[in-house]
Design a protein around this motif. Structure first.
Motif, PDB file in Angstrom:
ATOM      1  N   LYS A 111       0.825  -1.209   0.000  1.00 56.59           N
ATOM      2  CA  LYS A 111       0.000   0.000   0.000  1.00 56.59           C
ATOM      3  C   LYS A 111       0.858   1.257   0.000  1.00 56.59           C
ATOM      4  CE  LYS A 111      -3.449   2.425   2.810  1.00 56.59           C
ATOM      5  NZ  LYS A 111      -4.255   2.358   4.069  1.00 56.59           N
ATOM      6  N   ASP A 112       1.847   1.303   0.882  1.00 53.41           N
ATOM      7  CA  ASP A 112       2.700   2.491   0.980  1.00 53.41           C
ATOM      8  C   ASP A 112       3.617   2.633  -0.231  1.00 53.41           C
ATOM      9  OD1 ASP A 112       1.500   2.972   3.361  1.00 53.41           O
ATOM     10  OD2 ASP A 112       3.284   2.699   4.610  1.00 53.41           O
ATOM     11  N   PHE A 113       4.118   1.510  -0.737  1.00 59.20           N
ATOM     12  CA  PHE A 113       5.022   1.568  -1.889  1.00 59.20           C
ATOM     13  C   PHE A 113       4.262   2.043  -3.128  1.00 59.20           C
ATOM     14  CE2 PHE A 113       7.951  -0.629  -5.035  1.00 59.20           C
ATOM     15  CZ  PHE A 113       9.027   0.216  -4.795  1.00 59.20           C
ATOM     16  N   THR A 114       3.025   1.577  -3.278  1.00 56.59           N
ATOM     17  CA  THR A 114       2.183   2.047  -4.380  1.00 56.59           C
ATOM     18  C   THR A 114       1.905   3.535  -4.229  1.00 56.59           C
ATOM     19  OG1 THR A 114       1.110  -0.126  -4.522  1.00 56.59           O
ATOM     20  CG2 THR A 114      -0.013   1.710  -5.586  1.00 56.59           C
ATOM     21  N   GLY A 115       1.707   3.968  -2.981  1.00 58.04           N
ATOM     22  CA  GLY A 115       1.409   5.371  -2.711  1.00 58.04           C
ATOM     23  C   GLY A 115       2.552   6.328  -3.004  1.00 58.04           C
ATOM     24  N   LEU A 116       3.765   5.798  -3.135  1.00 60.37           N
ATOM     25  CA  LEU A 116       4.894   6.675  -3.476  1.00 60.37           C
ATOM     26  C   LEU A 116       4.722   7.276  -4.863  1.00 60.37           C
ATOM     27  CD1 LEU A 116       7.973   4.618  -2.165  1.00 60.37           C
ATOM     28  CD2 LEU A 116       6.872   6.583  -1.076  1.00 60.37           C
ATOM     29  N   GLY A 117       4.012   6.575  -5.739  1.00 55.24           N
ATOM     30  CA  GLY A 117       3.714   7.090  -7.070  1.00 55.24           C
ATOM     31  C   GLY A 117       4.928   7.311  -7.946  1.00 55.24           C
ATOM     32  N   GLU A 118       5.952   6.478  -7.778  1.00 53.72           N
ATOM     33  CA  GLU A 118       7.184   6.658  -8.549  1.00 53.72           C
ATOM     34  C   GLU A 118       7.214   5.809  -9.821  1.00 53.72           C
ATOM     35  OE1 GLU A 118      10.458   5.957  -5.953  1.00 53.72           O
ATOM     36  OE2 GLU A 118      10.129   7.782  -4.789  1.00 53.72           O
ATOM     37  N   GLY A 119       6.210   4.971 -10.001  1.00 51.34           N
ATOM     38  CA  GLY A 119       6.159   4.154 -11.209  1.00 51.34           C
ATOM     39  C   GLY A 119       7.002   2.900 -11.143  1.00 51.34           C
ATOM     40  N   ASN A 120       7.661   2.635 -10.009  1.00 51.82           N
ATOM     41  CA  ASN A 120       8.456   1.424  -9.855  1.00 51.82           C
ATOM     42  C   ASN A 120       7.635   0.331  -9.180  1.00 51.82           C
ATOM     43  OD1 ASN A 120      10.731   3.775  -9.466  1.00 51.82           O
ATOM     44  ND2 ASN A 120      11.544   1.992 -10.541  1.00 51.82           N
ATOM     45  N   PHE A 121       7.955  -0.905  -9.475  1.00 51.34           N
ATOM     46  CA  PHE A 121       7.378  -2.019  -8.740  1.00 51.34           C
ATOM     47  C   PHE A 121       8.528  -2.888  -8.247  1.00 51.34           C
ATOM     48  CE2 PHE A 121       7.734  -3.604 -13.073  1.00 51.34           C
ATOM     49  CZ  PHE A 121       8.236  -4.880 -12.901  1.00 51.34           C
ATOM     50  N   ALA A 122       8.214  -3.814  -7.364  1.00 54.42           N
ATOM     51  CA  ALA A 122       9.255  -4.689  -6.808  1.00 54.42           C
ATOM     52  C   ALA A 122       8.662  -6.052  -6.506  1.00 54.42           C
ATOM     53  CB  ALA A 122       9.846  -4.089  -5.535  1.00 54.42           C
ATOM     54  N   THR A 123       9.376  -7.101  -6.862  1.00 55.55           N
ATOM     55  CA  THR A 123       9.012  -8.439  -6.404  1.00 55.55           C
ATOM     56  C   THR A 123       9.603  -8.637  -5.012  1.00 55.55           C
ATOM     57  OG1 THR A 123      10.966  -9.549  -7.314  1.00 55.55           O
ATOM     58  CG2 THR A 123       9.060  -9.265  -8.781  1.00 55.55           C
ATOM     59  N   ALA A 124       9.013  -9.534  -4.239  1.00 52.58           N
ATOM     60  CA  ALA A 124       9.499  -9.730  -2.877  1.00 52.58           C
ATOM     61  C   ALA A 124       9.190 -11.130  -2.380  1.00 52.58           C
ATOM     62  CB  ALA A 124       8.892  -8.691  -1.927  1.00 52.58           C
ATOM     63  N   LEU A 125      10.082 -11.635  -1.538  1.00 53.46           N
ATOM     64  CA  LEU A 125       9.870 -12.876  -0.799  1.00 53.46           C
ATOM     65  C   LEU A 125       9.995 -12.537   0.679  1.00 53.46           C
ATOM     66  CD1 LEU A 125       9.636 -16.067  -0.833  1.00 53.46           C
ATOM     67  CD2 LEU A 125      12.116 -16.072  -0.552  1.00 53.46           C
ATOM     68  N   VAL A 126       8.991 -12.937   1.459  1.00 55.17           N
ATOM     69  CA  VAL A 126       8.979 -12.643   2.891  1.00 55.17           C
ATOM     70  C   VAL A 126       8.869 -13.953   3.658  1.00 55.17           C
ATOM     71  CG1 VAL A 126       7.829 -11.392   4.763  1.00 55.17           C
ATOM     72  CG2 VAL A 126       7.828 -10.436   2.443  1.00 55.17           C
ATOM     73  N   GLU A 168      -9.932 -12.315  -5.862  1.00 56.61           N
ATOM     74  CA  GLU A 168      -9.382 -10.964  -5.808  1.00 56.61           C
ATOM     75  C   GLU A 168      -7.928 -10.974  -6.284  1.00 56.61           C
ATOM     76  OE1 GLU A 168     -11.298  -8.410  -5.048  1.00 56.61           O
ATOM     77  OE2 GLU A 168     -12.974  -9.773  -4.691  1.00 56.61           O
ATOM     78  N   LEU A 169      -7.370  -9.773  -6.462  1.00 60.47           N
ATOM     79  CA  LEU A 169      -5.967  -9.652  -6.821  1.00 60.47           C
ATOM     80  C   LEU A 169      -5.114 -10.276  -5.726  1.00 60.47           C
ATOM     81  CD1 LEU A 169      -5.946  -5.948  -8.074  1.00 60.47           C
ATOM     82  CD2 LEU A 169      -5.882  -8.010  -9.479  1.00 60.47           C
ATOM     83  N   SER A 170      -4.167 -11.105  -6.113  1.00 58.27           N
ATOM     84  CA  SER A 170      -3.353 -11.768  -5.103  1.00 58.27           C
ATOM     85  C   SER A 170      -1.904 -11.886  -5.547  1.00 58.27           C
ATOM     86  CB  SER A 170      -3.914 -13.169  -4.783  1.00 58.27           C
ATOM     87  OG  SER A 170      -3.868 -13.999  -5.924  1.00 58.27           O
ATOM     88  N   ASP A 171      -1.014 -11.732  -4.574  1.00 52.80           N
ATOM     89  CA  ASP A 171       0.416 -12.025  -4.717  1.00 52.80           C
ATOM     90  C   ASP A 171       1.101 -11.254  -5.852  1.00 52.80           C
ATOM     91  OD1 ASP A 171       0.042 -13.804  -2.632  1.00 52.80           O
ATOM     92  OD2 ASP A 171      -0.286 -15.507  -3.956  1.00 52.80           O
ATOM     93  N   LEU A 172       0.590 -10.067  -6.193  1.00 49.58           N
ATOM     94  CA  LEU A 172       1.220  -9.244  -7.229  1.00 49.58           C
ATOM     95  C   LEU A 172       2.470  -8.573  -6.690  1.00 49.58           C
ATOM     96  CD1 LEU A 172      -1.840  -7.428  -8.890  1.00 49.58           C
ATOM     97  CD2 LEU A 172      -0.632  -9.464  -9.691  1.00 49.58           C
ATOM     98  N   PRO A 173       3.399  -8.189  -7.562  1.00 47.76           N
ATOM     99  CA  PRO A 173       4.555  -7.411  -7.103  1.00 47.76           C
ATOM    100  C   PRO A 173       4.118  -6.146  -6.369  1.00 47.76           C
ATOM    101  CG  PRO A 173       4.914  -8.185  -9.332  1.00 47.76           C
ATOM    102  CD  PRO A 173       3.489  -8.513  -9.002  1.00 47.76           C
ATOM    103  N   LEU A 174       4.971  -5.682  -5.477  1.00 50.55           N
ATOM    104  CA  LEU A 174       4.689  -4.476  -4.704  1.00 50.55           C
ATOM    105  C   LEU A 174       4.717  -3.253  -5.610  1.00 50.55           C
ATOM    106  CD1 LEU A 174       7.176  -5.239  -1.775  1.00 50.55           C
ATOM    107  CD2 LEU A 174       4.747  -5.855  -1.890  1.00 50.55           C
ATOM    108  N   GLY A 175       3.783  -2.316  -5.359  1.00 47.61           N
ATOM    109  CA  GLY A 175       3.828  -1.042  -6.052  1.00 47.61           C
ATOM    110  C   GLY A 175       2.980  -0.943  -7.301  1.00 47.61           C
ATOM    111  N   ILE A 176       2.255  -2.005  -7.650  1.00 48.75           N
ATOM    112  CA  ILE A 176       1.427  -1.957  -8.859  1.00 48.75           C
ATOM    113  C   ILE A 176       0.051  -1.392  -8.555  1.00 48.75           C
ATOM    114  CG2 ILE A 176       0.290  -3.358 -10.623  1.00 48.75           C
ATOM    115  CD1 ILE A 176       2.676  -5.193 -10.626  1.00 48.75           C
ATOM    116  N   VAL A 177      -0.609  -1.935  -7.542  1.00 46.07           N
ATOM    117  CA  VAL A 177      -1.947  -1.479  -7.188  1.00 46.07           C
ATOM    118  C   VAL A 177      -2.190  -1.808  -5.715  1.00 46.07           C
ATOM    119  CG1 VAL A 177      -3.030  -3.662  -7.865  1.00 46.07           C
ATOM    120  CG2 VAL A 177      -4.396  -1.567  -7.869  1.00 46.07           C
ATOM    121  N   GLU A 178      -2.986  -0.981  -5.053  1.00 40.47           N
ATOM    122  CA  GLU A 178      -3.347  -1.250  -3.666  1.00 40.47           C
ATOM    123  C   GLU A 178      -4.403  -2.351  -3.591  1.00 40.47           C
ATOM    124  OE1 GLU A 178      -4.407   2.170  -1.402  1.00 40.47           O
ATOM    125  OE2 GLU A 178      -2.831   3.436  -2.267  1.00 40.47           O
TER     126      GLU A 178
END
Length: 290
Positions: A111-126, A168-178
C-alpha cells in the motif's frame, strides 16, 4: 543505505512484535548471521559493481529471538538508477516490521510503496521463522520461488508457496496497485534443512549456450553441490555461475541461504522477553564476515 540498528515500539498489542533490525540495505555484501534456530548467509552484488542497487535485503528478530523475519526484494530496473527507490522500500519494511501477521505486513508495504507514485514495482519474498516450532511462513509478491534442501533425503526442490484462494488480486509485485491479498504457506525445517532465496539476476544469467539459467538450471546446480559445506555454499555457487556465464552480470544479484540448526530459544530468554530492552537483546546476535 546499508546499516544495522534497532527500532522500538513503546506499546505492544496483539498485532505487534517488539523487533530489532539485524541488518538491512541494498549495497554489496557477503556476510554471515547466527540467530536462534538459524544460520544465514547473504551475498549481494549490485549491477556493474555499483555501490548500491535495486536488490533489498532485510533481517529482523523479536526481543527474545523466538521470531525472525527475512525479506528479499528486487526493484524493477537495476544498479544506481533505482538505488534510491530501493532504499525507500527498505524504509517501508522497517516501518511495518512489528506486525505479527505476515500477510498484513506485506499488504501494508504494498500500500505504501504504491502510494509513493514513482512508477516502480518490486518483487518480494517474505519469511517468518518461529524458533520454538522450527516452522517457516513464506509469502511471495511476484518473486521467484526459493529452492529447498531436505537434509534427510539430501535433495533440493523448488518451494512453491502457493497462491491465495480468492478471486481478488493476489500475490502481485509491490507497487502496482493497492488492495492486493498476499497468501502464506508454512513448512517445518528439520536440522540441516536449507532454503535458498534469490533475485532474478541469478536465474536470468546467460549461459555459454546462450540460454538463461532459469530456476530449473539453478536447481540442478544446487543439487550437484549437495555435499558442499553450508558456509561455503554461496561462494562456490557464485564461482560456478561466473564460470557458466557467457557475458558479464547484467543485473543486480542477491542470494540468501538459511539453514535450520535444530536449536531454539532458552526458557530464560522466553521468560525475560517482555522485559528486555532491545539494546540488550541486540547482544544475542553475532556477526561474522565471510
Amino acid at each position: 543505505m546499508l546499516t544495522g540498528g534497532t527500532s522500538t515500539s513503546s506499546t505492544l498489542d496483539s498485532d505487534q512484535l517488539q523487533c530489532m533490525e539485524v541488518w538491512g540495505g541494498n549495497r554489496g555484501i557477503e556476510r554471515y548471521f547466527r540467530l536462534p534456530g538459524l544460520e544465514i548467509w547473504l551475498y549481494s552484488r549490485p549491477y556493474d559493481e555499483a555501490a548500491s542497487g535495486g536488490d533489498v535485503y532485510y533481517l529482523s528478530s523479536c526481543a527474545s529471538g523466538r521470531i525472525t523475519r527475512l525479506l528479499l526484494a528486487d526493484v524493477s530496473g537495476h544498479g544506481v538508477a533505482v538505488s534510491q527507490c530501493a532504499s525507500r522500500l527498505r524504509d517501508l519494511m522497517r516501518k511495518h516490521i512489528n506486525r505479527v501477521s505476515q500477510q498484513l505486513f506485506v499488504a501494508e508495504i504494498n500500500k505504501d510503496f504504491t502510494g509513493l507514485g514513482e512508477g516502480n514495482f518490486a518483487t518480494a519474498l517474505v519469511g517468518t521463522f518461529f524458533a520454538s516450532t522450527r516452522s517457516l511462513q513464506l509469502s511471495t509478491a511476484g518473486h521467484p520461488h526459493p529452492i529447498l534442501f531436505r537434509d534427510k533425503s539430501c535433495t533440493w526442490e523448488i518451494c512453491d508457496p502457493g497462491s491465495a484462494d480468492t478471486t481478488e488480486l493476489s500475490d502481485l509485485p509491490l507497487g502496482i496497485v493497492e488492495g492486493v491479498e498476499y497468501c502464506q504457506s508454512r513448512l517445518t525445517l528439520g536440522p540441516g534443512d536449507m532454503l535458498l532465496a534469490y533475485t532474478d539476476g541469478v536465474t536470468e544469467m546467460r549461459l555459454s549456450n546462450d540460454r538463461q539459467l532459469n530456476s530449473a538450471g539453478l536447481l540442478s546446480l544446487a543439487q550437484a553441490m549437495s555435499g558442499t559445506a553450508p558456509a561455503a555454499f554461496l561462494s562456490k555457487l557464485v564461482e560456478r555461475l561466473r564460470k557458466s556465464s557467457s557475458e558479464p552480470m547484467g543485473d543486480d544479484m542477491t542470494m540468501l541461504l538459511l539453514r535450520a540448526d535444530g536449536t531454539g530459544t532458552s526458557w530464560r530468554n522466553n521468560l525475560l522477553a517482555p522485559f528486555r530492552l532491545l539494546r540488550g537483546a541486540r547482544n544475542k546476535v553475532t556477526f561474522r564476515q565471510t
